[in-house]
Design a protein around this motif. Structure first.
Motif, mmCIF file in Angstrom:
data_model
loop_
_atom_site.group_PDB
_atom_site.id
_atom_site.type_symbol
_atom_site.label_atom_id
_atom_site.label_comp_id
_atom_site.label_asym_id
_atom_site.label_seq_id
_atom_site.Cartn_x
_atom_site.Cartn_y
_atom_site.Cartn_z
ATOM 1 N N GLU A 174 165.819 75.505 -38.852
ATOM 2 C CA GLU A 174 164.701 76.269 -39.402
ATOM 3 C C GLU A 174 165.129 77.153 -40.559
ATOM 4 O O GLU A 174 164.327 77.462 -41.445
ATOM 5 C CB GLU A 174 164.072 77.115 -38.288
ATOM 6 N N ALA A 175 166.402 77.540 -40.577
ATOM 7 C CA ALA A 175 166.889 78.401 -41.656
ATOM 8 C C ALA A 175 167.289 77.608 -42.894
ATOM 9 O O ALA A 175 167.331 78.152 -44.000
ATOM 10 C CB ALA A 175 168.070 79.230 -41.168
ATOM 11 N N GLU A 176 167.586 76.286 -42.736
ATOM 12 C CA GLU A 176 168.125 75.502 -43.840
ATOM 13 C C GLU A 176 167.052 74.785 -44.663
ATOM 14 O O GLU A 176 167.085 74.804 -45.883
ATOM 15 C CB GLU A 176 169.134 74.477 -43.289
ATOM 16 N N LYS A 231 162.169 88.042 -35.960
ATOM 17 C CA LYS A 231 162.943 87.275 -36.935
ATOM 18 C C LYS A 231 163.095 88.095 -38.213
ATOM 19 O O LYS A 231 162.100 88.604 -38.742
ATOM 20 C CB LYS A 231 162.256 85.947 -37.246
ATOM 21 N N PRO A 232 164.321 88.225 -38.710
ATOM 22 C CA PRO A 232 164.558 89.071 -39.889
ATOM 23 C C PRO A 232 163.724 88.673 -41.106
ATOM 24 O O PRO A 232 163.172 89.547 -41.787
ATOM 25 C CB PRO A 232 166.056 88.882 -40.155
ATOM 26 N N GLU A 233 163.607 87.346 -41.388
ATOM 27 C CA GLU A 233 162.854 86.934 -42.586
ATOM 28 C C GLU A 233 161.371 87.240 -42.449
ATOM 29 O O GLU A 233 160.704 87.576 -43.428
ATOM 30 C CB GLU A 233 163.077 85.441 -42.878
ATOM 31 N N ARG A 284 160.136 89.748 -40.592
ATOM 32 C CA ARG A 284 160.029 91.207 -40.680
ATOM 33 C C ARG A 284 160.140 91.675 -42.135
ATOM 34 O O ARG A 284 159.412 92.560 -42.568
ATOM 35 C CB ARG A 284 161.126 91.839 -39.813
ATOM 36 N N ARG A 285 161.028 91.026 -42.899
ATOM 37 C CA ARG A 285 161.181 91.395 -44.313
ATOM 38 C C ARG A 285 159.918 91.068 -45.111
ATOM 39 O O ARG A 285 159.503 91.842 -45.981
ATOM 40 C CB ARG A 285 162.381 90.653 -44.913
ATOM 41 N N ALA A 286 159.300 89.915 -44.815
ATOM 42 C CA ALA A 286 158.085 89.526 -45.535
ATOM 43 C C ALA A 286 156.959 90.529 -45.287
ATOM 44 O O ALA A 286 156.260 90.953 -46.213
ATOM 45 C CB ALA A 286 157.655 88.126 -45.110
ATOM 46 N N LEU A 287 156.798 90.932 -44.022
ATOM 47 C CA LEU A 287 155.736 91.883 -43.691
ATOM 48 C C LEU A 287 156.016 93.249 -44.312
ATOM 49 O O LEU A 287 155.100 93.911 -44.846
ATOM 50 C CB LEU A 287 155.627 91.997 -42.172
ATOM 51 N N LYS A 288 157.271 93.641 -44.294
ATOM 52 C CA LYS A 288 157.637 94.924 -44.894
ATOM 53 C C LYS A 288 157.433 94.891 -46.410
ATOM 54 O O LYS A 288 157.013 95.892 -47.014
ATOM 55 C CB LYS A 288 159.091 95.262 -44.565
#
Length: 698
Positions: free
Chosen positions: A180-182, A238-240, A242-246
Motif C-alpha cells: 500500500e505504501a509503494e 496512518k501517518p499519511e 493524518r498528514r493529509a487531514l492536517k
C-alpha cells in the motif's frame, strides 16, 4: 513449417557471417509464433542462439531477434532464458536506442515479462517476473520511465501502442502486488512524468484504431485506481492520512479564522493549545469528527479535497473569511460539497463498473462509430473536473442564497450540471472548454433542465402505464373528434360557387346559382347537395336537395387546405397556399344518373370497373375552420387519417386533457422516489371534506 528446415535455420543463427544470421532470424520471426514450430526450434537448441543474438547483435539482426523472442514469449515458451542479464539488456535498449523497429520488439518482451503470472515457487523465480523484475535494471537506468512516457508522443503509432502496453502492464502489476505504501508512489511518478496528458492527447486523436486496445486498458486501469483509492478508509492512525487531514486544516489559515485563542489568565505570550469548538465545522464538515464523513468516498475524497485546498489556497481562505461573517445556517459547507462532487463524478463515470463489463467493450472496438461511446478522455482529468464542479457548487450556493437545509438540493443541481456538461461532451472536446461551461452555466437554464429531467423521472417511474394510457386516450380522442367532424357533415353547411363555373361533368354553364348546400345523409352513406341563388334563412330539408353522391364510389378527397408538417406528404393532399380561396375537391368514378320517380333525385355514382375518375363535387368553404371540419370529416368518413393542423391539435388537446384527469387518481409511491416518499402537504384547519374543481382550482 513444411518449407522451413528448423535444424538448418538454427545452424544459420550461429553463423560467423552477420548476413547469414540476419536472413535466418528474419525468417524465424515469421514462423516462431506457431507453437508447434516453437517446440521444434527449442528442441533443436535454437533458444540459446536466439538469446545470444538478443544480447549481442545490432542493427536489423537485433531488431529481428527481439521480435522473434517477443513472439516466442507470447506463445508462453522460452521463459527459461529470461534472467536479469536479459532484462537489463532490454531496459538499456529502451533507454539508449533510437531505432523504432528495435524499440518495438524490446517493449513487447518487457510487456510479456511484466505480465507473466507469478507462478514460481521460489522467491528467486518470482523476482524474474512482474514489475520487480525490472527494478534492478531501472536502478541502473533511472531515466527508463521518463523515456517510456516520452515514446507516447512518437509519430509511430505502433511504437506508441507498445509503450502504452508496457506502461499498462507496469501499472497493473504495481497495483496488484506492491504494498500500500509503494504503488501510490509509482503511480504518482508516472503522473509527474506527464503520462495523463500524453494518453489524453492520444485518446482525442482521430487515428485511434492502432491504439484502441491499450488506450481502453489504460482507461480501465484509471477506474481501478480510483476504485482502489475510494476503498481505502480514512484512518487517522496512518501517518499519511493524518498528514493529509492536517494539511487541509493548516491551509485554512486557522490563526486568521480565530481558532487559536489567548489563554484565560491574561498572559498574551502564552497561547492555549485548546482547539476552537468549531475547528472542523468551520471548514464545512458536519461534525468535529471529520474522518467518519469520508465513509462513502474514502481516501479518494480526501485526495480531492486536499488537492483543491492546495492548488486554490487563496480562494479557500477567502471563502472561509466570507463565511465566518454569516450565520451558521447560511455558510457554504466546503468540505461536504467537495465530498459530494467526488461522489457525483464517481457515479457519473461508472467507476464501480467491473472490469468484466469493461472487457466486453473490446468487442465494440471493431467499429470506429463506437469510439466516441467507449472512450472517456475527461476521466483522466478527474482532479480538474472535481475543482470545476466544486467551484460550480460555490457559485450556485451564492446565486440561490441557499442555507444548510438546501444542501441536498444543491448537490442534485450540481449532479444535473455535470451530467449535462461532462456527459454531453464529445470525445474531442477539451477539458478547458468543459471547465468554462461549468463556470458559466446559468442557473435558470439549469432549473429548466431539472424540470425536464423531473418529467423524465415520472416517465421512467410510470413509463409502461403512461404509454398504455396515452395510446388508449389517443384512440379515444381520435374517435371523439371523428364523431365531431362527421356531425358537422350531418348538420350541413353552405358553400359559395363560382357563377361562371360548369358542372363537374361538363354540362351547360350555370348562370344564376351562387351557393350550394351540402349535407350528409343520416345513414352516412350519401352526400346530398343542391344549388341555390342565395343563402336562405333556414337550411333546406334533406329531401329538397336534388343530387347526391354515393360515398362508396369516392376515390379521393383533394384540397389546398394547409396541413401539419407531419402529414404534408399524404397522397390525398395538395397544398397551394397562394390560391385565392380554399377548395375541397371530391373525386370518384365515371358518373351515371339514376332517376327516382318520387323524389326526382339524381345520384352521382359510377362503376370502378370503368377506371375513369372524375370530379364529383367541389366545395369552397367560407373559413379555414369549416374547411378543416369538412376535409377531415370526409377523410375520416372514408376511414383515412385527418390531416389539418386544427384537427390534430384538437385530438392532442382531448388526449392530454384526458391524461391529466386520469393522473389525478394516480398515487405517488416509494418506487417513484429515491428514499422516503414525500410528506403529504397539510394546512391548518383543513380536513378531508374538500373537492377539486378541474376547471377552477382547489
Amino acid at each position: 513449417m513444411d518449407t522451413v528446415n528448423v535444424a538448418e535455420l538454427v545452424e544459420r543463427l550461429g553463423s560467423d557471417e552477420d548476413a547469414v544470421r540476419k536472413m535466418a532470424v528474419f525468417k524465424l520471426q515469421g514462423n516462431i509464433g506457431d507453437p508447434s514450430f516453437a517446440d521444434i526450434f527449442i528442441v533443436e537448441g535454437g533458444l540459446t542462439r536466439l538469446r545470444y543474438l538478443t544480447l549481442h547483435a545490432s542493427g536489423n539482426t537485433l531488431a529481428y531477434s527481439l521480435t522473434s523472442f517477443a513472439r516466442l514469449l507470447e506463445v508462453d515458451k522460452g521463459w527459461e532464458c529470461v534472467d536479469q542479464e536479459l532484462v537489463e539488456r532490454i531496459v538499456e535498449l529502451i533507454v539508449t536506442h533510437p531505432l523504432v523497429n528495435i524499440l518495438r520488439g524490446a517493449m513487447s518482451i518487457l510487456v510479456s515479462i511484466v505480465s507473466h503470472p507469478h507462478t514460481g515457487s521460489r522467491a528467486s523465480e518470482a523476482d524474474l517476473f512482474g514489475f520487480r523484475a525490472l527494478k534492478p535494471a531501472i536502478a541502473i537506468y533511472p531515466q527508463f520511465l521518463e523515456m517510456l512516457v516520452s515514446r507516447l508522443s512518437s509519430a509511430d503509432h505502433a511504437l506508441c501502442a507498445n509503450a502504452l502496453q508496457l506502461i499498462n502492464s507496469l501499472m497493473r502489476d504495481s497495483i496488484t502486488f506492491d504494498s500500500e505504501a509503494e504503488w501510490p508512489k509509482f503511480i504518482q511518478k508516472l503522473q509527474d512524468l506527464g503520462v495523463i496528458r500524453a494518453v489524453y492527447v492520444l485518446m482525442q486523436d482521430s487515428a485511434l484504431q492502432d491504439l484502441a486496445h491499450p488506450l481502453l486498458e489504460f482507461q480501465s486501469l484509471t477506474k481501478v485506481l480510483l476504485r482502489k483509492w475510494r476503498d481505502i478508509p480514512l484512518n487517522q492512525e496512518k501517518p499519511e492520512h493524518r498528514r493529509a487531514l492536517k494539511g487541509i486544516y493548516l491551509a485554512s489559515n486557522p490563526t486568521k479564522g480565530g481558532v487559536d485563542e489567548t489563554s484565560e489568565n491574561g498572559d498574551d505570550t502564552r497561547r492555549s493549545k485548546r482547539h476552537h469548538p468549531d475547528k472542523w465545522r468551520r471548514l464545512g464538515f458536519e461534525s468535529e469528527s471529520p474522518a467518519a464523513e469520508f465513509h462513502e468516498v474514502g481516501f479518494l475524497g480526501m485526495m480531492d479535497l486536499a488537492d483543491y485546498v492546495r492548488s486554490h489556497q487563496d480562494e479557500f481562505q477567502k471563502m472561509l473569511l466570507e463565511q465566518s461573517t454569516k450565520p451558521a445556517r447560511q455558510r457554504c459547507p466546503i468540505a461536504q460539497a467537495s465530498l459530494a462532487v467526488t461522489s457525483i463524478l464517481y457515479e457519473h463515470f461508472e467507476v464501480d463498473k467491473s472490469e468484466m463489463d469493461d472487457s466486453k467493450n473490446y468487442m465494440m472496438l471493431e467499429s470506429r462509430s463506437n469510439f466516441d461511446k467507449l472512450f472517456k478522455p475527461l476521466l483522466l482529468h478527474w482532479t480538474r473536473l472535481h475543482v470545476a464542479g466544486l467551484q460550480a457548487f460555490f457559485r450556485l450556493w451564492k446565486a440561490t442564497a441557499a442555507e444548510s437545509e438546501d444542501l441536498d438540493k444543491l448537490v442534485e443541481l450540481v449532479r444535473i450540471l455535470i451530467e449535462s456538461v461532462v456527459g454531453g461532451a464529445g470525445r474531442t472536446k477539451d477539458v478547458q472548454d468543459i471547465e468554462e461551461e461549468l463556470a458559466n452555466y446559468e442557473y435558470h437554464r439549469l432549473r429548466e433542465l431539472q424540470m425536464e429531467l423531473l418529467e423524465l423521472t415520472y416517465e421512467d417511474a410510470w413509463g409502461q402505464h403512461l404509454r398504455q394510457v396515452r395510446d388508449e386516450l389517443h384512440h379515444e380522442a381520435l374517435q371523439f373528434v371523428k364523431e365531431q367532424r362527421i356531425r358537422c357533415l350531418l348538420q350541413g353547411a353552405w358553400f359559395s360557387m363560382e357563377p361562371s363555373s360548369k358542372t363537374e361533368t361538363g354540362a351547360a354553364a350555370r348562370s344564376t346559382a351562387s351557393h350550394q348546400y351540402v349535407q350528409l345523409s343520416h345513414n352516412r352513406r350519401y352526400l346530398h347537395f343542391g344549388e341555390f341563388d342565395s343563402v336562405g334563412d333556414r337550411a333546406p330539408e334533406l329531401d329538397a336537395l336534388p343530387e347526391k353522391i354515393d360515398l362508396s364510389t369516392v376515390s379521393s378527397v383533394v384540397s389546398n387546405v394547409s396541413t401539419t408538417p407531419d402529414h404534408a406528404s399524404s397522397a390525398t393532399v395538395k397544398t397551394a397556399p397562394r390560391q385565392a380561396s380554399t377548395k375541397i375537391t371530391i373525386h370518384g368514378y365515371a358518373q351515371s344518373s339514376t332517376g327516382h320517380s318520387k323524389s326526382h333525385t339524381h345520384t352521382r355514382t359510377g362503376s370502378k370497373s370503368t377506371g375513369k375518375e372524375v370530379v364529383l363535387l367541389t366545395l369552397r368553404p367560407a373559413s379555414h375552420s369549416v374547411a378543416s371540419e369538412w376535409l377531415d370529416g370526409l377523410l375520416m368518413l372514408l376511414n383515412q387519417q385527418p390531416i389539418t393542423s386544427e384537427t390534430t391539435k384538437l385530438i392532442d388537446l382531448v388526449g392530454n386533457y384526458g391524461l391529466k384527469i386520469r393522473l389525478l387518481n394516480v398515487r405517488f409511491d416509494d418506487a417513484t422516489f429515491a428514499g422516503e416518499a414525500p410528506p403529504v402537504p397539510v394546512r391548518d384547519g383543513l380536513d378531508e371534506d374538500y373537492y377539486y374543481d378541474v376547471f377552477g382550482g382547489a
